[in-house]
Each structure stands twice: as structure tokens, then as C-alpha cells.
Write a protein that holds these residues in place. Structure first.
Motif, mmCIF file in Angstrom:
data_model
loop_
_atom_site.group_PDB
_atom_site.id
_atom_site.type_symbol
_atom_site.label_atom_id
_atom_site.label_comp_id
_atom_site.label_asym_id
_atom_site.label_seq_id
_atom_site.Cartn_x
_atom_site.Cartn_y
_atom_site.Cartn_z
ATOM 1 N N SER A 349 0.838 -1.194 0.000
ATOM 2 C CA SER A 349 0.000 0.000 0.000
ATOM 3 C C SER A 349 0.880 1.254 0.000
ATOM 4 C CB SER A 349 -0.909 0.016 1.232
ATOM 5 O OG SER A 349 -1.749 -1.112 1.251
ATOM 6 N N LEU A 350 0.327 2.323 -0.516
ATOM 7 C CA LEU A 350 1.055 3.588 -0.544
ATOM 8 C C LEU A 350 0.120 4.706 -0.095
ATOM 9 C CD1 LEU A 350 2.867 3.135 -3.966
ATOM 10 C CD2 LEU A 350 4.022 3.419 -1.770
ATOM 11 N N SER A 351 0.644 5.635 0.682
ATOM 12 C CA SER A 351 -0.154 6.785 1.109
ATOM 13 C C SER A 351 -0.343 7.739 -0.069
ATOM 14 C CB SER A 351 0.550 7.507 2.257
ATOM 15 O OG SER A 351 1.760 8.104 1.793
ATOM 16 N N ASP A 352 -1.298 8.643 0.065
ATOM 17 C CA ASP A 352 -1.500 9.648 -0.979
ATOM 18 C C ASP A 352 -0.231 10.471 -1.194
ATOM 19 O OD1 ASP A 352 -4.058 8.783 -1.302
ATOM 20 O OD2 ASP A 352 -5.016 10.476 -0.300
ATOM 21 N N TYR A 353 0.470 10.752 -0.101
ATOM 22 C CA TYR A 353 1.707 11.525 -0.198
ATOM 23 C C TYR A 353 2.749 10.754 -1.019
ATOM 24 C CZ TYR A 353 6.039 13.834 1.238
ATOM 25 O OH TYR A 353 7.258 14.474 1.241
ATOM 26 N N ASP A 354 2.888 9.434 -0.733
ATOM 27 C CA ASP A 354 3.849 8.622 -1.479
ATOM 28 C C ASP A 354 3.482 8.558 -2.959
ATOM 29 O OD1 ASP A 354 5.380 8.025 0.754
ATOM 30 O OD2 ASP A 354 4.205 6.244 1.255
ATOM 31 N N LEU A 355 2.199 8.407 -3.240
ATOM 32 C CA LEU A 355 1.751 8.319 -4.629
ATOM 33 C C LEU A 355 2.019 9.616 -5.382
ATOM 34 C CD1 LEU A 355 -1.613 6.330 -4.475
ATOM 35 C CD2 LEU A 355 0.522 5.635 -5.559
ATOM 36 N N GLU A 356 1.795 10.732 -4.718
ATOM 37 C CA GLU A 356 2.076 12.023 -5.361
ATOM 38 C C GLU A 356 3.556 12.126 -5.720
ATOM 39 O OE1 GLU A 356 0.665 14.837 -2.541
ATOM 40 O OE2 GLU A 356 -1.436 14.711 -3.192
ATOM 41 N N GLY A 357 4.421 11.663 -4.813
ATOM 42 C CA GLY A 357 5.857 11.686 -5.084
ATOM 43 C C GLY A 357 6.238 10.775 -6.235
ATOM 44 N N ILE A 358 5.660 9.580 -6.279
ATOM 45 C CA ILE A 358 5.951 8.628 -7.357
ATOM 46 C C ILE A 358 5.494 9.191 -8.700
ATOM 47 C CG2 ILE A 358 5.233 6.394 -8.310
ATOM 48 C CD1 ILE A 358 5.353 5.287 -5.452
ATOM 49 N N LEU A 359 4.300 9.752 -8.726
ATOM 50 C CA LEU A 359 3.779 10.325 -9.974
ATOM 51 C C LEU A 359 4.656 11.476 -10.451
ATOM 52 C CD1 LEU A 359 -0.068 10.254 -9.293
ATOM 53 C CD2 LEU A 359 1.149 8.999 -11.073
ATOM 54 N N ALA A 360 5.136 12.281 -9.520
ATOM 55 C CA ALA A 360 5.993 13.407 -9.901
ATOM 56 C C ALA A 360 7.302 12.904 -10.515
ATOM 57 C CB ALA A 360 6.286 14.273 -8.672
ATOM 58 N N LEU A 373 12.524 3.885 -15.521
ATOM 59 C CA LEU A 373 11.632 4.447 -14.510
ATOM 60 C C LEU A 373 11.761 3.686 -13.190
ATOM 61 C CD1 LEU A 373 8.389 5.061 -16.618
ATOM 62 C CD2 LEU A 373 9.848 6.800 -15.577
ATOM 63 N N ARG A 374 11.849 2.364 -13.281
ATOM 64 C CA ARG A 374 11.980 1.554 -12.061
ATOM 65 C C ARG A 374 13.274 1.882 -11.327
ATOM 66 N NH1 ARG A 374 11.458 -3.167 -14.259
ATOM 67 N NH2 ARG A 374 13.601 -3.891 -14.207
ATOM 68 N N ASP A 375 14.359 2.019 -12.075
ATOM 69 C CA ASP A 375 15.644 2.337 -11.443
ATOM 70 C C ASP A 375 15.590 3.694 -10.744
ATOM 71 O OD1 ASP A 375 16.683 -0.040 -12.334
ATOM 72 O OD2 ASP A 375 17.717 0.821 -14.071
ATOM 73 N N VAL A 376 14.929 4.662 -11.381
ATOM 74 C CA VAL A 376 14.819 5.991 -10.778
ATOM 75 C C VAL A 376 14.012 5.927 -9.486
ATOM 76 C CG1 VAL A 376 13.871 8.303 -11.067
ATOM 77 C CG2 VAL A 376 15.076 7.228 -12.963
ATOM 78 N N LEU A 377 12.875 5.227 -9.519
ATOM 79 C CA LEU A 377 12.029 5.135 -8.321
ATOM 80 C C LEU A 377 12.750 4.407 -7.188
ATOM 81 C CD1 LEU A 377 8.491 4.370 -9.815
ATOM 82 C CD2 LEU A 377 9.256 6.470 -8.705
ATOM 83 N N ILE A 378 13.441 3.323 -7.521
ATOM 84 C CA ILE A 378 14.156 2.577 -6.489
ATOM 85 C C ILE A 378 15.248 3.446 -5.872
ATOM 86 C CG2 ILE A 378 15.704 0.609 -6.098
ATOM 87 C CD1 ILE A 378 14.039 -0.946 -8.157
ATOM 88 N N ALA A 387 7.332 -0.077 -7.082
ATOM 89 C CA ALA A 387 7.744 0.630 -8.299
ATOM 90 C C ALA A 387 7.211 -0.074 -9.537
ATOM 91 C CB ALA A 387 9.269 0.717 -8.353
ATOM 92 N N ARG A 388 7.383 -1.393 -9.604
ATOM 93 C CA ARG A 388 6.904 -2.160 -10.766
ATOM 94 C C ARG A 388 5.405 -1.943 -10.968
ATOM 95 N NH1 ARG A 388 9.929 -6.266 -13.021
ATOM 96 N NH2 ARG A 388 11.840 -6.888 -11.941
ATOM 97 N N THR A 389 4.648 -2.080 -9.866
ATOM 98 C CA THR A 389 3.192 -1.994 -9.967
ATOM 99 C C THR A 389 2.747 -0.590 -10.355
ATOM 100 O OG1 THR A 389 3.013 -3.710 -8.262
ATOM 101 C CG2 THR A 389 1.035 -2.429 -8.750
ATOM 102 N N ALA A 390 3.328 0.424 -9.722
ATOM 103 C CA ALA A 390 2.929 1.805 -10.015
ATOM 104 C C ALA A 390 3.215 2.162 -11.474
ATOM 105 C CB ALA A 390 3.651 2.764 -9.079
ATOM 106 N N ILE A 391 4.384 1.790 -11.988
ATOM 107 C CA ILE A 391 4.747 2.083 -13.386
ATOM 108 C C ILE A 391 3.821 1.346 -14.340
ATOM 109 C CG2 ILE A 391 6.556 1.811 -15.129
ATOM 110 C CD1 ILE A 391 8.569 2.076 -12.732
ATOM 111 N N HIS A 392 3.574 0.069 -14.032
ATOM 112 C CA HIS A 392 2.680 -0.736 -14.871
ATOM 113 C C HIS A 392 1.306 -0.077 -14.986
ATOM 114 C CE1 HIS A 392 0.684 -4.251 -16.538
ATOM 115 N NE2 HIS A 392 -0.128 -4.297 -15.502
ATOM 116 N N LEU A 393 0.758 0.356 -13.857
ATOM 117 C CA LEU A 393 -0.568 0.979 -13.860
ATOM 118 C C LEU A 393 -0.540 2.333 -14.564
ATOM 119 C CD1 LEU A 393 -1.659 0.117 -10.198
ATOM 120 C CD2 LEU A 393 -2.511 -0.924 -12.312
ATOM 121 N N TYR A 394 0.530 3.098 -14.337
ATOM 122 C CA TYR A 394 0.640 4.422 -14.962
ATOM 123 C C TYR A 394 0.640 4.292 -16.484
ATOM 124 C CZ TYR A 394 2.441 9.097 -15.997
ATOM 125 O OH TYR A 394 2.598 10.378 -16.482
ATOM 126 N N LEU A 395 1.409 3.354 -16.993
ATOM 127 C CA LEU A 395 1.505 3.182 -18.444
ATOM 128 C C LEU A 395 0.248 2.551 -19.037
ATOM 129 C CD1 LEU A 395 5.237 2.050 -18.764
ATOM 130 C CD2 LEU A 395 4.265 4.316 -19.155
#
Length: 496
Positions: A349-360, A373-378, A387-395
Motif C-alpha cells: 500500500s502507498l499513502s496519498d503523499y507517497d503516490l504524489e511523489g511517485i507520480l511526480a 523508470l523503475r531504477d529511478v524510483l528505487i 515501483a513495478r506496480t505503479a509504473i505498470h498501472l501508470y503506463l
């Protein structure tokens, strides 16, 4: 003797097929898209290797683990096959260039779905006829499978780009939901299914209830000392794997080491090879250990904590007894076990704050390359799974915080549901084997003495205890040479 049996003997020196192999191979040779489920140790690799020798063209095998690819490559090379390679991170740039430049000279090529996503690699593959498109560990395709890999979801379009070769999707465990995902993602409208029981009747299934972790440690130590090895102890975290390995080394006469995803690649492969070649009696590990282990004589599997799902449990106990000899699975349970697995799942799970940071970070990266993208997030401290899941969903088009949060919440809830189903299954007083098979929509018909089915049916561990002196362990005279062989450093491009 049929022509297929002649080919089996000519290429592998075998006189007969294991259950299901002949039917699966026949379907493949008829160029039918095929989904096959065989239990761990059922001989899935033969189902594409034998057709590879009969059919013209390249057999492309998509595999999830580097260690699994390397193991399969070394097995084929040991049989004298030189037209085989694994295209992965263990090759240096020159070796990688050689493989891609000489791709038409290979019969078997292993790679990960991530490697196939490279436009350059895909274009090179378009220049050769692909006779068979194999997906090993096909349950990884499913978003609800126990080992989801986002890049597996692109295999359908990749297959189309390669001219839509026949598909062979292989797995050892899959529910109806997972099989439906495999069919949909790969675009298999008329696939033939060969689904065989996940049951392993030669493995005794035991559940033991203990008071706490201290009693678990004591019981694991006792079992590791008494039981005939070699064996595996599955742990819920990396920390537990390391601590239990230290405990067993100190308290037992068994040579033990640990294995988990946080180790260097070279260290992991070295430990795995030591275990395979009888340099170690026991491995304490996370679920990162297993798929690449070609060892038929593992006699016991102990679960220090219950896995999260029934699918993962069946995969992991399936490491034992692949030679068909009696083996045992022992799962230890204590109050609080479920809560720990819940906590592990909740870390996704990720907080809204974490998600905002990942999206940015994703928006500012200026690339749609998932690996970059995964390397940058890690590097920013995001866990790899997140990271994998967030990028997958974003794309996929989930580009705002609300959409991502909804999807992530759904995934966590789904995992918790599967975990709770497995936990409830373990609480049953009836036959454990029957309950597990029912989860996979199978009925249970006893094949042997019911006294050695499971702990609910009554059991005796005495037959599984070590008898006499421990067998002598083999030795490698030169580990440097062995590692060179494992890493393929002798030569990536020798043909004759």
C-alpha cells in the motif's frame, strides 16, 4: 515404438514419457496453442525441448528467473547441445552482441519478458523463424497470480510482432482465474488445455501447531537434525532466513546457508549450485528460492511461516520428492502468523503523499522505458514491487493519484482475500490434501496408504528420519572454474 518415442530415446535417452508429456508434445507438434499444467517435477521442460529437435526454427522460451534460465542452458549443454543461449544480464556486451548477431544459429533461446521488451532484441528475433513461443511459469502472467510480473502482460503483442508462432504456456499451479488471465493476455482463442493434478502423493503433508516463534525455532532445529536431507526451510523475511541458517549451523550437524533476493546475483547462484551439488544439506530461504533448482532428491520442505497463498504453498512443497521417493512437507503455525503476512501484504500500500511523489518522479523522468523508470524510483527509496506496480498501472493509463490508489487498494484486498482463504483452509480438521485439491477444483482419490497422506489423516515421521551415516558430499575442486561455467564465461559463442 512410435516415431515420437524414437525421438525421445534418440535425443534424451529415455524410453517412456511421464504422465501428460506425450499428449502435450503431440499438441505442440500439431502447432496448436497449448496451455499445460503439470506438477512441479512433472517434466515441463521436455514438453518444448523435444518438439524443438523435431520442428524447424527457433524455440523461444520466456522465463522469469535468471537462475532458472542458466540452469536450463547448462542442462542442455551437458547433453551436448551447443545451439542454446540465455539472453540476460549475465552476458557482457560482446557476448550479448554475439548471440543477437548469430541468432539464426540457435535452436533454443531463453530470455526474460523484460529482455523481449527491447525493440532491438525484438527486431533481431523478427529475422528468424520462431517455431514455438514458450512461456515458462505462466502463472506470472496473471495479475492475481502469486508471482505477478508486469512485463508478462505484454507477451501477447510481442507474440503478434513475431508472426504469431504457436504458444506453449507452462505452469505447475493455476486456478481457473489464473488460466483465464493466461488465455486473455496471450490472445489464445482456441488453445488446447492439458491440465493435470497438482497433487503430489509421495509428499506427506503435515501441519504442526506451536506456541510462538521460539518454539518454532526449536522445532525447526529438531526436524533439520532428524530428517533425511537435503531440505529447504522457507522463511517469511530475509532476516529470518539469515537467523535460522545461523541457528541450524550452530545447533545441528547439517551444513546450512541462506538465500534471498537481497543477495548479490553471484552469491545466490553460488549457494544454489552448492545445494544442487550436495555441498549444503539445508537452505533457509525466502520464496526467491525454488524455480531454478533442478534437484530431484530434496527430502523435506519446512515452512517456518505459512505462505500467503495456496498456489505458493503448492509450488514450494513441490520442490521435494521430484524423484518420486517419499518426502515430507511440514508447515509450522503459531498465533500471530496471519498478522505478519497481512503486514507484508500491506507494505504494498502507498499513502496519498507517497503516490504524489511517485507520480511526480514518473512525469519528470521524461521516458516511458519501464526499466529506467523503475531504477529511478528505487533510487528514491521506493520498494521494487511498489515501483513495478505503479509504473505498470501508470503506463496503462492510471495517471492520477485517485486511479492509482483505487487499483492498489483493490490489489491489496485481493491478496488479503487469497491469504485468508489459505489460512481458513489450514484451520480445517479434515484431510489437508483434500482441502488443497478442492482449492484447485480437484477431487481427491487416495493413491496410497491413508496413514501417510497428511497430519489430519494420521502420520508417522519415522520413515523420513535419517538412517545411518550421512551420505558423503560431493566436492568441487575449483570453485572459480565452476563459477565460470555457471556464468557462461567460457564462451557465449562456440558452435561446432
Amino acid at each position: 515404438m512410435t516415431e515420437l518415442h524414437k525421438a525421445l530415446y534418440r535425443n534424451f535417452g529415455l524410453h517412456s514419457f511421464k504422465k501428460g508429456q506425450e499428449e502435450i508434445i503431440t499438441s505442440v507438434l500439431q502447432k496448436k496453442d497449448t496451455i499445460a499444467m503439470l506438477p512441479t517435477g512433472g517434466g515441463k521442460s521436455l514438453c518444448y525441448q523435444l518438439p524443438g529437435y523435431i520442428m524447424d526454427g527457433l524455440v523461444l522460451i520466456i522465463s522469469p528467473l535468471l537462475s532458472l534460465m542458466e540452469d536450463q542452458v547448462q542442462q542442455l549443454k551437458a547433453k551436448g547441445e551447443k545451439r542454446v543461449a540465455a539472453l540476460n544480464s549475465m552476458l557482457n556486451s560482446d557476448e550479448r552482441h554475439f548471440v543477437l548477431s548469430n541468432i539464426s544459429r540457435y535452436k533454443f533461446l531463453y530470455m526474460s519478458p523484460e529482455a523481449l521488451s527491447s525493440p532491438y532484441v525484438l527486431n533481431r528475433l523478427k529475422n528468424v523463424p520462431v517455431s514455438l513461443f514458450v512461456i515458462d511459469e505462466a502463472h506470472c502472467i496473471s495479475e492475481w497470480g502469486h508471482d505477478f510480473r508486469p512485463d508478462y502482460s505484454k507477451l501477447g503483442p510481442f507474440r503478434q510482432a513475431l508472426g504469431k508462432p504457436p504458444v506453449l504456456a507452462l505452469t505447475a499451479t493455476a486456478t481457473k482465474e489464473t488460466l483465464r488471465d493466461v488465455t486473455d493476455v496471450l490472445g489464445l482463442e482456441h488453445a488446447v488445455r492439458h491440465l493435470y493434478s497438482v497433487n503430489r502423493p509421495n509428499i506427506l503433508l503435515a501441519i504442526e501447531h506451536v506456541a510462538d516463534n521460539a518454539e518454532k525455532i526449536s522445532r525447526v532445529t529438531e526436524l533439520a537434525e532428524k530428517l533425511e536431507g537435503p531440505g529447504i526451510v522457507y522463511c517469511p523475511t530475509r532476516k529470518w532466513a539469515e537467523e535460522l541458517a545461523a541457528e541450524l549451523n550452530e545447533k545441528t550437524g547439517k551444513r546450512t546457508d541462506y538465500y534471498h533476493g537481497g543477495m548479490d546475483t553471484g552469491d545466490r547462484i553460488l549457494i544454489q549450485q552448492q545445494f544442487i551439488h550436495n555441498q549444503l544439506d539445508c537452505i533457509c530461504c525466502t520464496n526467491a528460492f525454488g524455480m531454478g533448482v533442478d534437484k530431484s532428491d530434496i527430502r523435506f520442505v519446512i515452512h517456518f511461516y505459512p505462505p500467503q497463498t495456496a498456489e505458493a504453498f503448492m509450488q514450494e512443497i513441490g520442490r521435494a520428492g521430484r524423484d518420486g521417493s517419499p518426502s515430507v512437507s511440514i508447515l509450522l503455525r503459531a498465533p500471530g502468523d496471519t498478522e505478519l503476512q497481512q503486514q507484508i501484504i500491506q507494505t504494498e500500500s502507498l499513502s496519498d503523499y507517497d503516490l504524489e511523489g511517485i507520480l511526480a518522479v514518473i512525469r519528470d523522468a521524461g521516458t516511458s522505458d519501464e526499466r529506467k523508470l523503475r531504477d529511478v524510483l528505487i533510487s528514491k527509496g521506493v520498494q521494487e514491487t511498489q515501483a513495478r506496480t505503479a509504473i505498470h498501472l501508470y503506463l496503462q493509463g492510471k495517471t492520477n493519484k485517485e486511479q492509482l490508489q483505487e487499483e492498489l487498494t483493490c490489489r491489496v484486498e485481493k491478496k488479503l482475500h487469497k491469504m485468508n482463504r489459505f489460512s481458513a483452509l489450514l484451520e480445517r480438521k479434515e484431510c489437508i490434501r483434500e482441502a488443497l485439491l478442492a482449492y484447485f477444483d480437484e477431487s481427491y482419490e487416495p493413491e496410497g496408504p491413508t496413514g501417510q497422506c497428511c497430519s489430519s489423516c494420521g502420520m508417522d515421521l519415522t520413515p523420513y528420519e535419517q538412517k545411518g551415516e550421512r551420505k558423503n558430499m560431493e566436492r568441487f575442486e575449483d570453485w572459480k572454474l565452476e563459477l565460470d561455467r555457471i556464468f557462461g564465461l567460457e564462451s557465449a559463442g562456440e558452435f561446432s
